[in-house]
Write an enzyme that holds these catalytic residues in place. Sequence first.
Site, PDB file in Angstrom:
ATOM      1  N   GLU A   1       2.848   5.162  -3.871  1.00  0.00           N
ATOM      2  CA  GLU A   1       2.884   6.095  -5.028  1.00  0.00           C
ATOM      3  C   GLU A   1       4.208   6.863  -5.103  1.00  0.00           C
ATOM      4  OE1 GLU A   1       0.268   5.874  -2.831  1.00  0.00           O
ATOM      5  OE2 GLU A   1      -0.760   4.544  -4.241  1.00  0.00           O
TER       6      GLU A   1
ATOM      7  N   ASP B   1      -9.217   3.462  -2.478  1.00  0.00           N
ATOM      8  CA  ASP B   1     -10.216   3.936  -1.505  1.00  0.00           C
ATOM      9  C   ASP B   1     -11.499   4.427  -2.169  1.00  0.00           C
ATOM     10  OD1 ASP B   1      -8.151   3.332   0.140  1.00  0.00           O
ATOM     11  OD2 ASP B   1      -7.690   5.403   0.700  1.00  0.00           O
TER      12      ASP B   1
ATOM     13  N   ASP C   1       0.846  -1.200   0.000  1.00  0.00           N
ATOM     14  CA  ASP C   1       0.000   0.000   0.000  1.00  0.00           C
ATOM     15  C   ASP C   1       0.886   1.258   0.000  1.00  0.00           C
ATOM     16  OD1 ASP C   1      -2.239   1.607   0.266  1.00  0.00           O
ATOM     17  OD2 ASP C   1      -2.427   1.321   2.435  1.00  0.00           O
TER      18      ASP C   1
HETATM   19  C1  NOJ Z   1      -4.731   3.368   2.495  1.00  0.00           C
HETATM   20  C2  NOJ Z   1      -5.341   2.194   1.783  1.00  0.00           C
HETATM   21  O1  NOJ Z   1      -5.831   2.608   0.541  1.00  0.00           O
HETATM   22  C3  NOJ Z   1      -6.425   1.584   2.641  1.00  0.00           C
HETATM   23  O2  NOJ Z   1      -6.979   0.491   1.983  1.00  0.00           O
HETATM   24  C4  NOJ Z   1      -5.831   1.173   3.967  1.00  0.00           C
HETATM   25  O3  NOJ Z   1      -6.841   0.673   4.798  1.00  0.00           O
HETATM   26  C5  NOJ Z   1      -5.184   2.391   4.644  1.00  0.00           C
HETATM   27  N1  NOJ Z   1      -4.196   2.942   3.769  1.00  0.00           N
HETATM   28  C6  NOJ Z   1      -4.539   2.037   5.981  1.00  0.00           C
HETATM   29  O4  NOJ Z   1      -3.504   1.173   5.789  1.00  0.00           O
END
Ligand code: NOJ
Length: 952
Positions: free
Chosen positions: A465, A592, A462
């Site tokens: 970027e 998200d 995660d």
């Molecule tokens: C951002 C991610 O896109 C999300 O899915 C995750 O729950 C949070 N970071 C926390 O790690």
Amino acid sequence: MLYFILFITLFCILYTSQVKAQTCSVDTFQRNECGYAGITQDECTSKGCCYDSSVGSSSGIPWCYSNGINSEYSLSQLSPTDYGLQGILTISKGQNSIYGEDIKTLKMEFLIENENYFRLKITDPNDARWEVPSQYSDRPTKTHKVNENDIKYTWEINDNPFTIKVIRKSDKAIVFESSPIIAFKDQYLEITSVFSGDMNTYGIGESTRLNHALKTNMMYTLWNIDMPAKMMDFNLYGSHPMYIHHESGSQSSYGVALYNSNGIDVALGDGYLTYKAIGGVIDLYGFLGPSPEEVVQQYTSLIGKPNLVPYWSLGFHNCRWGYEDISHVEQVVKNYSNAKIPLETQWLDIDYMDEYRDFENDPENWSYTDVGKFIDNLHENNQHFVEIIDPGIMVYKGYDAYEQGNAANIWINGMDSNPYLGQVWPGPVYYPDFHNPNTQDYWTNQLANYHKKIPTDGFWIDMNEASNFCNSDGTGQTCMNPDPENCPTGDDATQTDCCLKCTTIDETNKLAFPPYKIGNKQGNGNLGTKNIDMTATHYGNETEYNLHNMYGIGEAIMTYNAMAKITEKRPFLVTRSSFIGSGKFTNKWTGDNAATWNDLYSSIISIMDFSMFGIPMVGADICGFMDDTTEELCARWIEVGAFYPFSRNHNDRPSAAQELYLWDSVTDASKNALGMRYRLLPYLYSLLAEAHWLGSTVARSLWWNFPTDKGTTGIDSQFMWGSSIMISPVLKEGATSVDAYFPSGKVWYRFRLNDDESSDAYKMEVDATEGGKTLTLDTPLTEVNVHIKGGSILTLQDAKMTTAESRDTPFTLVTALCQHGKAHGTLFRDDGINMMDKSDEGTQVNYSAEMISKEGKRKETSTSIVITSEVVSDAYAKDEIKYIIITAVSGLPDASSLNNIHTKLVINKDSKTVLTHQDDCKITALASGALKLEFNGLDFNVNKNWSLEVSY
Ligand code: NOJ
């Protein structure tokens, strides 16, 4: 003097009006951003730019803009090379200094690298420029020589101005035609392709949209950022500068990709597509197709075919951010089991970390012993475990990942030559430089040491970027930590508030502030906004400016290599940030989203996009990540999500819980939809394996499979798995029916979880052989419409609580004959876990079936249906075939005449078995009219050649 002043004034007026005329009247889609979102008219015009707010805020078209690029080049010294042609381009018209000086002499290469694709490369012959390095893709470093007769295209080159047109030989379709306008400056490249106005353009991502075909008169920006996927038409986490053109109702598609890692704007007008890249070279590939599926196969043969996923990853995954401790998660797993909803994999988000440090568990709530036991229990139950990992390593004395990183000197460096300091969940962090070959050992060691304590089955990568909570206006070139005691939290601060002090060292820096500003929608649009600053440097002194969009793929490659080494099994990774070629190493979730009906709808489009980008194992957060979901939305979402190739429920920390067992209706919807998924696992796995071996796609739009059927154009609410399964879900609040389109030329059979005798499973629901039909299908809250395309042979197993249990059940072969009485299908089977070098290390089978009716002397009709299995390789698979279901448009015997049926099964040619209603073959008729043959006590396996004749 007076004359001089008058002259100057006149000149200025004329010059300004000329500039204005040149810039302010350009097509909206060709406007280049001159300010930033939200700039005032005064500020904009004071920069000498044009202002027009009438285009609205969602189109991606800048309000404050300029243009004026009209430069052309002429071609000389065109000569053949070993791999095509090359020549010199010299600027011939429209020289200007907008966005920098023109590079006046260029090298043009037209490379015939493959019979099915071409490459147009334009570079600066006098200065080596940044190009995407070869280690990030399967691109051949040395091109193979294509036999002239095999080349499937011809080309026409115009010298002055230089333009090039590529024509597919088979149907004379133009697959690429450049416009004369070309810009080549240090930080601004522009190339435009022109095409017939009837073309639909697909691809160019990553963005969230409510339409699969890209809207025209829009600007699409490719710049990886941590921007919630719920934002429609924004640049998001990945960059895939690739598009496919398809004219509605036509047989013909082709694709184009710009292999460039710099920030890119893509302006799409009616009949134009302009790439505007702020660095690198023009390295453009054209893929001939002619089917969209072939385009993707040609594309992935270049960029790298998708990774072979472990079989278990096809099961349902549960995740959330905000679980308090391991006992909370244990309870969740139990609840799934009590509710009898199949849960294959439980995930942990950053909650498990000790102060959000990678590779360290919070000793109190997530101790190694407790989490270890939890994983053991999962494994004993044939379930799996996946954990999150973020790239930012906390700057914290004594922390191993930090100390080892320092020792190995593998950080990205800032402008001041110190490691670049950013901020993510743990507070101040350094970022490993995944472009540095030495980082591989560092990363592998960290993962390996951690894996000894937490033997996770996969990693969720995660924030890559890479996200940065500082540098919110993109001007902070270096940051420091002035108050370590209060960083990250500080007084009244939230986790994501920046606690570092970032300063601009050089406000004229061309990397941080390039002359052309792409339409990045983050903050004020500066490239560094919420990112690592563009001036930061990687291994070999390469800049973040060039490498930014590749940080995620760099991390994926190193994590993939590490996991392959540590586990000696197929790695399973899911990434947020992606780039051309990421699919070879990682799978993807779409980030998200929010718990809204629009997000549910757009998720189908995002999944289709990633099919095109060579990442077929993709899914969106089921039930929605942000905001509180509702019972109805969650039920409808699992009915779609059960058919995402990657199926995971995930929820944001502040949002209300949304595990599938929490509501009765969602539980029922899940059992039904996931049940169908689990029945179809051998089919789904075969598709994913084919994607790995052949570069094909899994989830597909209707137009993809039915390009000549105009009725499929614009249908974004239904989709298919491969070419045989169509899903038509409810996507609207309150709706209990779906207007589903059934593509032309086929019959469509109902697929249901329950296929016992009383069920209407396998019943022909729609005959669309004479033309596509729209049908209103009743769809109560707990149901989803799934259909089998006539002409398919599907391999099924039983729906169980885990993929391992499912894999242990005998096979059912569903033969759904088309209107001409034929069907075919394929199966790919292997152990689903070990690495494989070649497809023949698994079992591959081709199935075909045909129904033949004959008229005898006394005009009586006799029918026989012959189904054959032809084994291509039999290296794996002992799976027994127990049931064969046959369904047809007409001509099957009904329940009263089952006694007239004779069956003959011949296995492996020599071992003959003749069966007529003995215990080893029972025949029943289902309520739908389908015949069900049950085989017992035979050595009847999927890795054998056999033929079955059913006659009556
Ligand atoms: C951002 C991610 O896109 C999300 O899915 C995750 O729950 C949070 N970071 C926390 O790690």
